[in-house]
Design an enzyme around this catalytic site. Structure first.
Site, PDB file in Angstrom:
ATOM      1  N   TYR A 138     -38.465  35.604 -32.713  1.00  0.00           N
ATOM      2  CA  TYR A 138     -37.550  34.459 -32.716  1.00  0.00           C
ATOM      3  C   TYR A 138     -36.982  34.180 -34.112  1.00  0.00           C
ATOM      4  O   TYR A 138     -35.890  33.641 -34.236  1.00  0.00           O
ATOM      5  CB  TYR A 138     -38.286  33.187 -32.258  1.00  0.00           C
ATOM      6  N   LYS A 188     -49.561  43.082 -27.344  1.00  0.00           N
ATOM      7  CA  LYS A 188     -49.167  44.412 -26.878  1.00  0.00           C
ATOM      8  C   LYS A 188     -49.573  45.417 -27.966  1.00  0.00           C
ATOM      9  O   LYS A 188     -48.745  46.143 -28.525  1.00  0.00           O
ATOM     10  CB  LYS A 188     -47.652  44.418 -26.605  1.00  0.00           C
ATOM     11  N   ASP A 248     -43.430  30.318 -18.471  1.00  0.00           N
ATOM     12  CA  ASP A 248     -42.546  30.134 -17.316  1.00  0.00           C
ATOM     13  C   ASP A 248     -43.218  30.667 -16.052  1.00  0.00           C
ATOM     14  O   ASP A 248     -43.163  30.043 -14.991  1.00  0.00           O
ATOM     15  CB  ASP A 248     -41.204  30.865 -17.513  1.00  0.00           C
TER      16      ASP A 248
HETATM   17  C1  IPM Z   1     -38.711  27.110 -24.249  1.00  0.00           C
HETATM   18  C2  IPM Z   1     -37.257  27.507 -24.141  1.00  0.00           C
HETATM   19  C3  IPM Z   1     -36.710  27.769 -25.529  1.00  0.00           C
HETATM   20  C4  IPM Z   1     -37.498  28.918 -26.120  1.00  0.00           C
HETATM   21  C5  IPM Z   1     -35.199  28.055 -25.577  1.00  0.00           C
HETATM   22  C6  IPM Z   1     -34.404  26.943 -24.940  1.00  0.00           C
HETATM   23  C7  IPM Z   1     -34.715  28.303 -26.976  1.00  0.00           C
HETATM   24  O1  IPM Z   1     -37.119  28.593 -23.286  1.00  0.00           O
HETATM   25  O2  IPM Z   1     -39.006  26.095 -24.913  1.00  0.00           O
HETATM   26  O3  IPM Z   1     -39.550  27.785 -23.653  1.00  0.00           O
HETATM   27  O4  IPM Z   1     -37.171  30.091 -25.885  1.00  0.00           O
HETATM   28  O5  IPM Z   1     -38.448  28.642 -26.846  1.00  0.00           O
HETATM   29 MG    MG Z   2     -38.913  29.166 -22.285  1.00  0.00          MG
END
Ligand code: IPM
Ligand code: MG
Length: 353
Positions: A138, A188, A248
Site C-alpha cells: 500500500y 506468503k 472482507d
Molecule cells: C478497507 C478498504 C480500504 C483499504 C480502501 C477503501 C482504501 O478496502 O479499509 O479495507 O484498502 O484499506
Molecule cells: Mg477493504
C-alpha cells in the site's frame, strides 16, 4: 472526550448519523462528549480540493478519537490518483500512525442463516483479525506506471521493516493473550522475501509470549480455511494487503459486511474507528444501509481508546438486543424478520439502550 466525526461519502453520512444518535444518548446520560464534523474523501475533495483537507487532519490530530464513515464514489474514479477519496483514507491512517487495525468477525447467533455458509460452520464464530495498516504494498516505494520498452508497466513494492512487523506483532500477541491465546500469522513466505522476514520476526516476538501458541499459514490456504472451517481461528495477524482481502472474506461469515466494525490504533491507543465496508454508492442516500458496523465501531472506541468497557458493553448489548428483537436492514433480512431502514435501525438501537 473530543471526537472528530468524518462521515465521508456515499452511505457514510447516513450510517454515521446513527452512531451520533448513540453518542447523543450517552451525552444525555451525562457523558462529556464533544463532537466536531469534518469532510474527508470525495467530500473533502468537493469542499477543499483535497481528499484529506488540512483542517480535517488538524481536527483528527487534536481529537482523542476519530469516527469515520466510508469514502469513495464513482464520480471520483477519474480523478488523478492523489485526489481520489481512497488516498485521503490512506493518508489519515499514515499521518496518525494507525498501524494496528483490529477487525473482529463475530457471528450473532440469530444471523447464522444470513451467512452464505452453513449455520453449523459459522455458529459461535469469534475471530479477531489484526491487520497491519501503514506499510506493505500500500505504501512501499517505488510505485507507478511507466513506459518500458515501448509498453506500459505498472509496479508497486511490497516492503516491511522489521520494526513495523515487530510493533504489530506485539499488538497481536497482546490481544491473543486476552482471547484464546492462539495466534495465526498469515503470509506468503513460500514465495515472498517480504513474508519471509515477517515470519522470522513473528517467531522472535513469540519468545516474549510463551503462553500464546503461534502458528503460520500461507495466505491462499488461510483464505480457504476461513470459508472451510473458520472456527479453527482465534486471532490472526497479517500484513496490509492480505488483511484487506481476508477481512472482507471473514465478514461474510458473520452474515453481512454491514456488521463488521474496526479500530485502527497507534502506539498510544489513540484510534480511528470505522466500519470495514465501503461507501456503497448504489444504495447511498436511500436510508437502506446497515448502520450496525458503525455503531459497533463506537463500542470499540470506548473499549480501546477510552478504556470504558461498561459503555462498550452497553452499546454491544443494545445491538444484540435489536438483533434478537428481529430488526434487520436489507443486507441481513431473512423471512420472518422485521425489515427496517438505516435510521430505523439507529432508532431501535437507541431505544434498546
Ligand atoms: C478497507 C478498504 C480500504 C483499504 C480502501 C477503501 C482504501 O478496502 O479499509 O479495507 O484498502 O484499506
Ligand atoms: Mg477493504
Amino acid at each position: 472526550m473530543k471526537l472528530a466525526i468524518l462521515p465521508g461519502d456515499g452511505i457514510g453520512p447516513e450510517i454515521v448519523a446513527q452512531a451520533v444518535k448513540v453518542l447523543d444518548v450517552l451525552r444525555g446520560d451525562g457523558m462529556a462528549i464533544e463532537m466536531e464534523h469534518a469532510p474527508i474523501g470525495g467530500a473533502g475533495y468537493d469542499a477543499a480540493g483535497d481528499p484529506l483537507p488540512e483542517a480535517t487532519l488538524r481536527l483528527a490530530r487534536e481529537a482523542d478519537a476519530v469516527l469515520l464513515g466510508a469514502v469513495g464514489g464513482p464520480q471520483y474514479d477519474a480523478l488523478d490518483r492523489p485526489l481520489r477519496p481512497e488516498r485521503g483514507l490512506l493518508r489519515i491512517r499514515k499521518a496518525l500512525n494507525l498501524f494496528a487495525n483490529l477487525r473482529p468477525a463475530l457471528l450473532y447467533p440469530e444471523l447464522a442463516s444470513a451467512s452464505s455458509l452453513k449455520p453449523e460452520v459459522v455458529a459461535g464464530l469469534d475471530i479477531m483479525i489484526v491487520r497491519e495498516l501503514t506499510g506493505d504494498v500500500y505504501f512501499g516505494q517505488p510505485r507507478g506506471i511507466e513506459l518500458r520498452n515501448g509498453e506500459r508497466v505498472g509496479f508497486n513494492t511490497m516492503l516491511y521493516t522489521e520494526s513495523e512487523v515487530r510493533r504489530v506483532a506485539h499488538v497481536a500477541f497482546d490481544i491473543a493473550m486476552k482471547r484464546g491465546r492462539r495466534l495465526c500469522s498469515v503470509e506468503k513466505a513460500n514465495v515472498l522475501e517480504c513474508s519471509e522476514l515477517w515470519k522470522a520476526v513473528m517467531i522472535e516476538v513469540a519468545r516474549d509470549y510463551p503462553e500464546v501458541e503461534l502458528t503460520h499459514m500461507y495466505v491462499d490456504n488461510a483464505a480457504m480455511q476461513l470459508v472451510r472451517a473458520p472456527k479453527q481461528f482465534d486471532t490472526i495477524v497479517t500484513g496490509n494487503i492480505f488483511g484487506d482481502i481476508l477481512s472482507d472474506a471473514a465478514s461474510m461469515l458473520s452474515g453481512s459486511i454491514g456488521m463488521l466494525p474496526s479500530a485502527s490504533l497507534d502506539e498510544h491507543g489513540k484510534g480511528m474507528y470505522e466500519p470495514i465496508h465501503g461507501s456503497a454508492p448504489d444504495i447511498a442516500g436511500r436510508d437502506l444501509a446497515n448502520p450496525l458496523a458503525t455503531i459497533l465501531s463506537l463500542a470499540m472506541m470506548f473499549k480501546y481508546t477510552f478504556g470504558d468497557e461498561a459503555t462498550a458493553a452497553r452499546i454491544e448489548n443494545a445491538v444484540k438486543r435489536v438483533i434478537a428483537q428481529g430488526y434487520r436492514t436489507g443486507d441481513i433480512w431473512t423471512e420472518g424478520t422485521t425489515r427496517v431502514s438505516c435510521s430505523g435501525m439507529g432508532d431501535a438501537v437507541v431505544a434498546a439502550m
